[in-house]
Design a protein around this motif. Structure first.
Motif, mmCIF file in Angstrom:
data_model
loop_
_atom_site.group_PDB
_atom_site.id
_atom_site.type_symbol
_atom_site.label_atom_id
_atom_site.label_comp_id
_atom_site.label_asym_id
_atom_site.label_seq_id
_atom_site.Cartn_x
_atom_site.Cartn_y
_atom_site.Cartn_z
ATOM 1 N N THR A 108 44.154 41.065 -0.548
ATOM 2 C CA THR A 108 43.231 40.678 0.524
ATOM 3 C C THR A 108 43.052 41.800 1.536
ATOM 4 O O THR A 108 41.941 42.052 2.015
ATOM 5 C CB THR A 108 43.744 39.408 1.240
ATOM 6 O OG1 THR A 108 43.992 38.387 0.275
ATOM 7 C CG2 THR A 108 42.728 38.907 2.252
ATOM 8 N N TRP B 84 41.658 34.418 6.739
ATOM 9 C CA TRP B 84 41.504 35.682 7.466
ATOM 10 C C TRP B 84 40.111 36.290 7.298
ATOM 11 O O TRP B 84 39.464 36.669 8.283
ATOM 12 C CB TRP B 84 42.573 36.670 6.994
ATOM 13 C CG TRP B 84 42.563 37.990 7.703
ATOM 14 C CD1 TRP B 84 42.313 38.212 9.030
ATOM 15 C CD2 TRP B 84 42.807 39.277 7.123
ATOM 16 N NE1 TRP B 84 42.393 39.563 9.324
ATOM 17 C CE2 TRP B 84 42.703 40.235 8.167
ATOM 18 C CE3 TRP B 84 43.126 39.715 5.845
ATOM 19 C CZ2 TRP B 84 42.897 41.594 7.943
ATOM 20 C CZ3 TRP B 84 43.323 41.068 5.630
ATOM 21 C CH2 TRP B 84 43.209 41.987 6.669
ATOM 22 N N ALA C 86 48.639 33.134 -2.355
ATOM 23 C CA ALA C 86 48.628 33.954 -1.137
ATOM 24 C C ALA C 86 47.276 34.639 -0.973
ATOM 25 O O ALA C 86 46.746 34.742 0.145
ATOM 26 C CB ALA C 86 49.752 34.986 -1.192
ATOM 27 N N THR D 190 54.211 37.071 -2.565
ATOM 28 C CA THR D 190 53.358 36.888 -1.387
ATOM 29 C C THR D 190 52.766 38.216 -0.934
ATOM 30 O O THR D 190 51.571 38.311 -0.620
ATOM 31 C CB THR D 190 54.155 36.255 -0.234
ATOM 32 O OG1 THR D 190 54.680 34.993 -0.664
ATOM 33 C CG2 THR D 190 53.270 36.038 0.980
ATOM 34 N N ILE E 52 48.795 39.100 -0.612
ATOM 35 C CA ILE E 52 48.222 39.542 0.666
ATOM 36 C C ILE E 52 47.696 40.973 0.547
ATOM 37 O O ILE E 52 46.670 41.324 1.131
ATOM 38 C CB ILE E 52 49.274 39.451 1.788
ATOM 39 C CG1 ILE E 52 49.693 37.994 2.000
ATOM 40 C CG2 ILE E 52 48.735 40.031 3.096
ATOM 41 C CD1 ILE E 52 50.824 37.814 2.997
ATOM 42 N N THR F 183 44.892 33.726 2.294
ATOM 43 C CA THR F 183 44.554 34.794 3.249
ATOM 44 C C THR F 183 43.068 35.144 3.199
ATOM 45 O O THR F 183 42.474 35.480 4.228
ATOM 46 C CB THR F 183 45.396 36.058 2.978
ATOM 47 O OG1 THR F 183 45.311 36.403 1.579
ATOM 48 C CG2 THR F 183 46.853 35.838 3.348
ATOM 49 N N SER F 184 42.457 35.072 2.015
ATOM 50 C CA SER F 184 41.021 35.352 1.905
ATOM 51 C C SER F 184 40.193 34.322 2.659
ATOM 52 O O SER F 184 39.232 34.662 3.357
ATOM 53 C CB SER F 184 40.592 35.362 0.429
ATOM 54 O OG SER F 184 41.182 36.428 -0.270
#
Length: 309
Positions: free
Chosen positions: A25, A270, A262, A18, A22, A266-267
């Motif tokens: 990103t 976020w 992940a 993870t 992340i 997140t992309s």
């Protein structure tokens, strides 16, 4: 007791994968918002994370840290691995993120098993099997959908990002196959730590870590850089390596596939990167290819260890 050990392994590999995802990103955010160069981030990331991993190795077995340099063959191998393996993987991956996005870059890197299959067949290490053909079809179909979102009009990311992403997959294939002997003889923390430092020094020749204008950076910028270095690199590698004490390599490979998930999540959430239905399906095909191959590994493929990003 055995169940508790396995749960520790599951938690470690899930967190490690993870953090890897992340971290990609967060790196994308740094490239877009703070104009940080790929060369600078790669050099500082490898140098600091490599030093921290060697500190961990020193705490565990201080005599082992420098021992690798007493072997002439090992010295040559670790330099090759550091520059053509570690640095190549890191730079191509980050370049693909900067020119495109973390989700697509991570998935393109996950095409490495296909390049490993092609190498093993061309080098006559193994024969082409039905499962290999299935894996190639899954990878090509998934990549097509990922890059086109089902449309032949244009690509979802610039062609330059695709090229760097494919090079990242090729670099990871080399990294995985080349690392086997070193890892078995000298230990994961030592090999990965020294490879990072060598790769970081190599990139520092092009972009010295101290040669950057940080006058416009905010506290948020420093936080994100710290996250990429500590959680997205050092902690991710350490947790993944530690998980191998509690789980079978096949299990860590399966759970390690959480990395692109992940990155995608997140992309999209976020950074608000558009990701179409066909792209999600394409991503699923690529991940299924990785999971499928993890159940049918040849002995020659097991010599490498998946430790990247």
């Amino acid at each position: 007791m055995e169940n508790q050990r396995r749960w520790v392994g599951f938690i470690l590999v899930i967190l490690g994968a993870t953090f890897w995802g992340i971290g990609g990103t967060v790196a994308q955010r740094l490239f877009q918002e703070d104009s940080i160069t790929v060369e600078w981030l790669v050099s500082i990331r490898l140098l600091i994370a490599g030093i921290l991993l060697l500190v961990l190795s020193f705490i565990k077995n201080r005599k082992q840290v420098l021992k690798i340099w007493s072997d002439k063959n090992a010295r040559i191998q670790i330099v090759i691995f550091g520059l053509l393996g570690m640095l190549a993987v890191q730079y191509t991956y980050m370049a693909s993120i900067k020119l495109g996005n973390a989700a697509v870059a991570t998935l393109l890197q996950y095409l490495a098993p296909v390049f490993i299959i092609l190498y093993l067949v061309l080098a006559k290490v193994s024969k082409l099997k039905a499962r290999d053909l299935i894996a190639v079809v899954l990878a090509l179909s998934g990549t097509f959908l990922l890059l086109t979102n089902g449309s032949l009009v244009g690509l979802s990311v610039p062609i330059s990002s695709v090229i760097w992403g494919i090079l990242s997959g090729i670099s990871l294939a080399f990294y995985t196959l080349y690392a086997g002997v070193l890892l078995k003889k000298w230990g994961s923390l030592n090999v990965i730590g020294w490879a990072m430092i060598i790769g970081g020094i190599g990139m520092s020749i092009i972009q010295p870590p101290w040669s950057i204008d940080s006058s416009t950076w905010s506290l948020e910028t420093y936080f994100y850089i710290g996250f990429v270095i500590f959680f997205g690199t050092m902690i991710a590698f350490w947790f993944y390596i530690e998980s191998l004490k509690y789980l079978k390599p096949q299990e860590t490979t399966l759970l390690g596939s959480l990395e692109p998930l992940a990155a995608i999540i997140t992309s999209v959430i976020w950074l608000h990167i558009p990701f179409g239905a066909y792209q999600f399906f394409g991503a699923s095909l690529i991940l299924f290819m990785v999971l499928y191959l993890s159940f049918f590994k040849d002995k020659s493929e097991k010599e490498g260890l998946r430790l990247i990003d």
